[in-house]
Motif scaffolding. Sequence first.
Motif, PDB file in Angstrom:
ATOM      1  N   VAL A 180       0.935  -1.192   0.041  1.00  0.00           N
ATOM      2  CA  VAL A 180       0.133  -0.006  -0.081  1.00  0.00           C
ATOM      3  C   VAL A 180       0.968   1.148   0.149  1.00  0.00           C
ATOM      4  CG1 VAL A 180      -1.897   1.219   1.242  1.00  0.00           C
ATOM      5  CG2 VAL A 180      -1.872  -1.200   1.086  1.00  0.00           C
ATOM      6  N   LEU A 181       1.956   1.274   0.987  1.00  0.00           N
ATOM      7  CA  LEU A 181       2.716   2.392   1.290  1.00  0.00           C
ATOM      8  C   LEU A 181       3.564   2.903  -0.102  1.00  0.00           C
ATOM      9  CD1 LEU A 181       3.622   4.691   3.217  1.00  0.00           C
ATOM     10  CD2 LEU A 181       5.626   3.217   3.542  1.00  0.00           C
ATOM     11  N   LEU A 182       4.160   1.657  -0.769  1.00  0.00           N
ATOM     12  CA  LEU A 182       4.805   2.021  -1.717  1.00  0.00           C
ATOM     13  C   LEU A 182       4.370   1.792  -3.346  1.00  0.00           C
ATOM     14  CD1 LEU A 182       8.137   0.166  -0.381  1.00  0.00           C
ATOM     15  CD2 LEU A 182       7.338   2.726  -0.312  1.00  0.00           C
ATOM     16  N   PRO A 199       2.639   2.539  -6.804  1.00  0.00           N
ATOM     17  CA  PRO A 199       3.195   3.676  -7.786  1.00  0.00           C
ATOM     18  C   PRO A 199       1.941   4.631  -7.558  1.00  0.00           C
ATOM     19  CG  PRO A 199       3.674   1.445  -8.484  1.00  0.00           C
ATOM     20  CD  PRO A 199       2.855   1.238  -7.462  1.00  0.00           C
ATOM     21  N   GLU A 200       0.859   4.058  -7.435  1.00  0.00           N
ATOM     22  CA  GLU A 200      -0.479   5.261  -7.585  1.00  0.00           C
ATOM     23  C   GLU A 200      -0.202   6.179  -6.148  1.00  0.00           C
ATOM     24  OE1 GLU A 200      -2.245   1.291  -6.215  1.00  0.00           O
ATOM     25  OE2 GLU A 200      -0.569   2.018  -7.678  1.00  0.00           O
ATOM     26  N   ASN A 201      -0.034   5.500  -5.132  1.00  0.00           N
ATOM     27  CA  ASN A 201       0.346   6.000  -3.874  1.00  0.00           C
ATOM     28  C   ASN A 201       1.584   7.252  -3.824  1.00  0.00           C
ATOM     29  OD1 ASN A 201      -2.331   5.277  -2.701  1.00  0.00           O
ATOM     30  ND2 ASN A 201      -1.127   3.563  -1.723  1.00  0.00           N
ATOM     31  N   LEU A 202       2.400   6.619  -4.672  1.00  0.00           N
ATOM     32  CA  LEU A 202       3.729   7.594  -4.653  1.00  0.00           C
ATOM     33  C   LEU A 202       3.774   8.580  -5.816  1.00  0.00           C
ATOM     34  CD1 LEU A 202       6.669   4.742  -3.961  1.00  0.00           C
ATOM     35  CD2 LEU A 202       5.471   6.356  -2.363  1.00  0.00           C
ATOM     36  N   ALA A 203       2.753   8.527  -6.763  1.00  0.00           N
ATOM     37  CA  ALA A 203       2.652   9.347  -7.946  1.00  0.00           C
ATOM     38  C   ALA A 203       2.705  10.830  -7.483  1.00  0.00           C
ATOM     39  CB  ALA A 203       1.700   9.186  -8.735  1.00  0.00           C
ATOM     40  N   ASP A 204       2.039  11.260  -6.558  1.00  0.00           N
ATOM     41  CA  ASP A 204       1.939  12.597  -6.277  1.00  0.00           C
ATOM     42  C   ASP A 204       3.174  13.291  -5.294  1.00  0.00           C
ATOM     43  OD1 ASP A 204      -0.284  12.905  -7.656  1.00  0.00           O
ATOM     44  OD2 ASP A 204      -1.708  12.476  -6.159  1.00  0.00           O
ATOM     45  N   ARG A 205       4.219  12.085  -4.934  1.00  0.00           N
ATOM     46  CA  ARG A 205       5.136  12.890  -3.976  1.00  0.00           C
ATOM     47  C   ARG A 205       6.008  13.614  -4.975  1.00  0.00           C
ATOM     48  NH1 ARG A 205       5.721  11.173   0.931  1.00  0.00           N
ATOM     49  NH2 ARG A 205       4.062   9.782   1.801  1.00  0.00           N
ATOM     50  N   LYS A 206       6.041  14.732  -5.047  1.00  0.00           N
ATOM     51  CA  LYS A 206       7.061  15.473  -5.833  1.00  0.00           C
ATOM     52  C   LYS A 206       8.453  15.607  -5.401  1.00  0.00           C
ATOM     53  CE  LYS A 206       3.585  16.568  -8.431  1.00  0.00           C
ATOM     54  NZ  LYS A 206       3.278  15.845  -9.781  1.00  0.00           N
ATOM     55  N   GLU A 207       8.692  15.168  -3.954  1.00  0.00           N
ATOM     56  CA  GLU A 207       9.995  15.162  -3.564  1.00  0.00           C
ATOM     57  C   GLU A 207      10.874  13.865  -3.988  1.00  0.00           C
ATOM     58  OE1 GLU A 207       7.462  12.962  -0.398  1.00  0.00           O
ATOM     59  OE2 GLU A 207       7.306  14.602  -1.808  1.00  0.00           O
ATOM     60  N   THR A 257       1.660  -7.456   3.709  1.00  0.00           N
ATOM     61  CA  THR A 257       3.114  -7.476   3.057  1.00  0.00           C
ATOM     62  C   THR A 257       3.810  -6.405   3.737  1.00  0.00           C
ATOM     63  OG1 THR A 257       2.356  -8.393   1.057  1.00  0.00           O
ATOM     64  CG2 THR A 257       4.646  -7.340   0.984  1.00  0.00           C
ATOM     65  N   ASN A 258       4.588  -6.469   4.707  1.00  0.00           N
ATOM     66  CA  ASN A 258       4.968  -5.548   5.690  1.00  0.00           C
ATOM     67  C   ASN A 258       6.523  -5.465   5.917  1.00  0.00           C
ATOM     68  OD1 ASN A 258       4.799  -7.288   7.479  1.00  0.00           O
ATOM     69  ND2 ASN A 258       3.359  -6.661   8.673  1.00  0.00           N
ATOM     70  N   ALA A 259       7.354  -6.069   5.128  1.00  0.00           N
ATOM     71  CA  ALA A 259       8.563  -6.200   5.412  1.00  0.00           C
ATOM     72  C   ALA A 259       9.530  -6.723   4.169  1.00  0.00           C
ATOM     73  CB  ALA A 259       9.183  -6.832   6.717  1.00  0.00           C
ATOM     74  N   LEU A 260      10.649  -6.459   4.113  1.00  0.00           N
ATOM     75  CA  LEU A 260      11.571  -7.055   3.435  1.00  0.00           C
ATOM     76  C   LEU A 260      12.448  -7.866   4.050  1.00  0.00           C
ATOM     77  CD1 LEU A 260      12.166  -3.556   1.573  1.00  0.00           C
ATOM     78  CD2 LEU A 260      11.122  -5.331   0.399  1.00  0.00           C
TER      79      LEU A 260
END
Length: 257
Positions: free
Chosen positions: A154-156, A158-166, A212-215
């Motif tokens: 969820v966090l990563l 692409p649709e949730n990161l798309a607006d993160r301009k930083e 899915t909360n770790a690597l």
Amino acid sequence: MKLPREEEAARKAAYKKMRPAEKLDYIVSYYKGQLILICLALFILVWIIVHFAMKKEPVLYLGLLNLSVSDETVELLTKEFLEEQGYNPGKYEVVFYPALYISEDPAAQNHEYAYASQLKLMASLNAKTMDLMIMNREAYDRLSGQWYLADLEVLLAPENLADRKELPEEDRDILAGLASWLVRNSVILSDNSIEYRLGEAEELIIEEEEHTNALEITHMPRVEGIGFSGDVYIGIAANSERIKECISYIRYLSDLK
């Protein structure tokens, strides 16, 4: 209190006749209180200046749970990351929490240490001064079950990161590059174990679902040679405010290009 004119004149005359060492001794004796206050004020001023001059800006906060590492590995996990990212280690830092011990059933001799570690971990999570946690399986299971780890799908996404301009463009679709390391674990939705132990519930009911909360980073390029015992995982704190830095750190460990 102002001295009488005659006494003041006598003091000045006596002072003029003194040798340099006697004058210094006179000043120290006569103005001792004022000199102490001046010295104290100067000490505080210098301390404040040095403190702020040497204070480093945190880039992210990293915890090590149920694992131990050498000083060289600490450098790898902190200073070398900063240097690769272009930060000046003299001005910036990775705040590192080493050797936190998290256990469901610690041995008697480790009970107090485990309790203190738990308090420190909870305090840092609540204060949002814990972003990433590198941990063994036991610690991962505990943190996962208690919802302390972000769901990476969820966090990563692409649709949730798309607006993160930083974020750099390549980091907005980093999830695909991490797919082979993603792992799933249970999170507890509801738990009546307390009521069950108190005799207030007839049966123990624990509802769980998987996130899915770790690597699993055991075989990541920068981790494999460290010599950790067993499998090693990294998770992002569910309330972390430094997602850009967390992604940069995971990219650093995984050596993704």
